[in-house]
Design an enzyme around this catalytic site. Structure first.
Site, mmCIF file in Angstrom:
data_model
loop_
_atom_site.group_PDB
_atom_site.id
_atom_site.type_symbol
_atom_site.label_atom_id
_atom_site.label_comp_id
_atom_site.label_asym_id
_atom_site.label_seq_id
_atom_site.Cartn_x
_atom_site.Cartn_y
_atom_site.Cartn_z
ATOM 1 N N ASP A 47 -1.087 7.053 -20.228
ATOM 2 C CA ASP A 47 -1.955 6.007 -20.750
ATOM 3 C C ASP A 47 -3.220 6.620 -21.348
ATOM 4 O OD1 ASP A 47 -0.232 3.988 -19.922
ATOM 5 O OD2 ASP A 47 -1.210 3.779 -17.972
ATOM 6 N N TYR A 75 0.075 13.617 -9.438
ATOM 7 C CA TYR A 75 -1.146 13.027 -9.975
ATOM 8 C C TYR A 75 -2.275 13.077 -8.954
ATOM 9 C CZ TYR A 75 2.077 10.678 -13.251
ATOM 10 O OH TYR A 75 3.048 10.391 -14.185
ATOM 11 N N ASP A 89 -5.280 -1.390 -14.076
ATOM 12 C CA ASP A 89 -6.185 -0.248 -14.180
ATOM 13 C C ASP A 89 -7.524 -0.724 -14.740
ATOM 14 O OD1 ASP A 89 -5.910 -0.465 -16.967
ATOM 15 O OD2 ASP A 89 -4.518 1.214 -17.109
ATOM 16 N N ARG A 190 -0.416 3.188 -11.401
ATOM 17 C CA ARG A 190 -1.259 1.985 -11.357
ATOM 18 C C ARG A 190 -0.567 0.834 -10.636
ATOM 19 N NH1 ARG A 190 -0.809 -0.619 -17.116
ATOM 20 N NH2 ARG A 190 0.615 0.807 -18.175
#
Length: 301
Positions: A47, A75, A89, A190
């Site tokens: 993203d 992550y 998010d 997310r």
């Protein structure tokens, strides 16, 4: 070994440290300009808000990307508990602000633990998932109600740090939690933030995300766009495939047959894609065992 493609453009894999504010397609466009070729693709979309490891293939290495995208990812994230957003998010509008006053570290860790292992996850509604051939985010933007079916993912680790209490811009008492996530391809971090907040009864969304690893490629090998402008230097096809897939060394005759897409007898191979190399160390093909014979997934000669 040459890293020039057969049509004069470069061949190889780039491990890019994607900056915030860029889409994955933005990064591809920049690299097309740097490499002076249209033959650039990416594996595993990030993203715009996210940073970190983005794999780009140049020339023949684009044939590797679909297989590299299926590997495990890691992550570092920051989850805000106490508010929900339309995108799950910080890019989206806040839809609910119940707050997270009094939330304990023990409660957060317990619910994060329940969100590990094999899960059925509903992706974020504002995502690239296709519903009847149309991207979900496009349906949301067009005002449509979106109902995305849950799909199987695996979260190998969802480790959370100590909660940090603070006040959101609208005055809501929220809690920020740092997290490390190791997961299968197709997992939405997310969505994990959203589901963690839902399980705690306070809502949640992602405020920061940095991808630190895709398969064997980590931030230690990643280069910024400015560094790529100074020196492109992609990993060769052999280096890229050798790091990501099990290796099968074949003789010259087998290499010729595999290079022509033929199915040949195989030894006992690991499950999934295997990189076949000729006696000179050149990558010939990605193959997988299909019974007692090979099946070509991609040919590179």
């Amino acid at each position: 070994m040459s890293r020039r493609g057969t049509a004069g453009g470069p061949d190889g894999l780039l491990v890019v440290d994607k900056p915030a504010g860029h889409t994955s397609h933005d990064v591809v466009a920049v690299v097309r300009g740097i490499a002076r070729t249209r033959r650039v693709g990416h594996a595993g979309t990030l993203d715009p808000m996210a940073t970190g490891v983005l794999l780009l293939g140049l020339g023949r290495a684009t044939r590797l990307l679909g297989h590299l995208a299926l590997t495990e990812k890691e992550y570092l994230a920051t989850v805000r508990l106490g508010q929900s957003t339309v995108t799950d998010d910080a890019e989206g509008e806040v839809t609910a602000s119940p707050g997270a006053a009094g939330l304990t570290a023990r409660a957060v860790a317990a619910e994060a633990g329940r969100l590990t292992g094999a899960l059925m996850q509903v992706p974020a509604s504002v995502s690239a998932v296709k519903i009847d051939g149309k991207r979900s985010y496009r349906r949301v933007r067009d005002g449509e109600d979106v109902d995305i079916p849950a799909r199987p993912v695996t979260v190998h680790a969802f480790e959370v740090g100590e909660p940090h209490a603070l006040t959101a811009p609208d005055g809501t008492a929220v809690v920020d939690v740092s997290a490390r996530v190791v997961c299968s391809s197709g997992t939405y971090v997310r969505a994990l933030a959203r589901d963690l907040g839902a399980a705690l009864g306070c809502g949640g969304h992602l405020t920061a995300l940095r991808r630190t690893r895709v398969g064997p490629y980590g931030l230690d090998a990643a280069r910024t766009l400015d560094q790529l402008r100074s020196e492109l230097a992609p990993l060769s096809l052999a280096e890229a495939a050798g790091a990501a897939f099990p290796r099968w060394d074949v003789d010259a005759r087998q290499a010729t047959l595999l290079g022509n897409g033929a199915r040949i007898a195989v030894p006992e191979l690991p499950k999934g894609p295997v990189a076949a190399f000729d006696p000179d160390g050149r990558l010939i093909a990605l193959v997988e065992a299909d019974g007692e014979r090979s099946r070509s997934l991609a040919v590179f000669v």
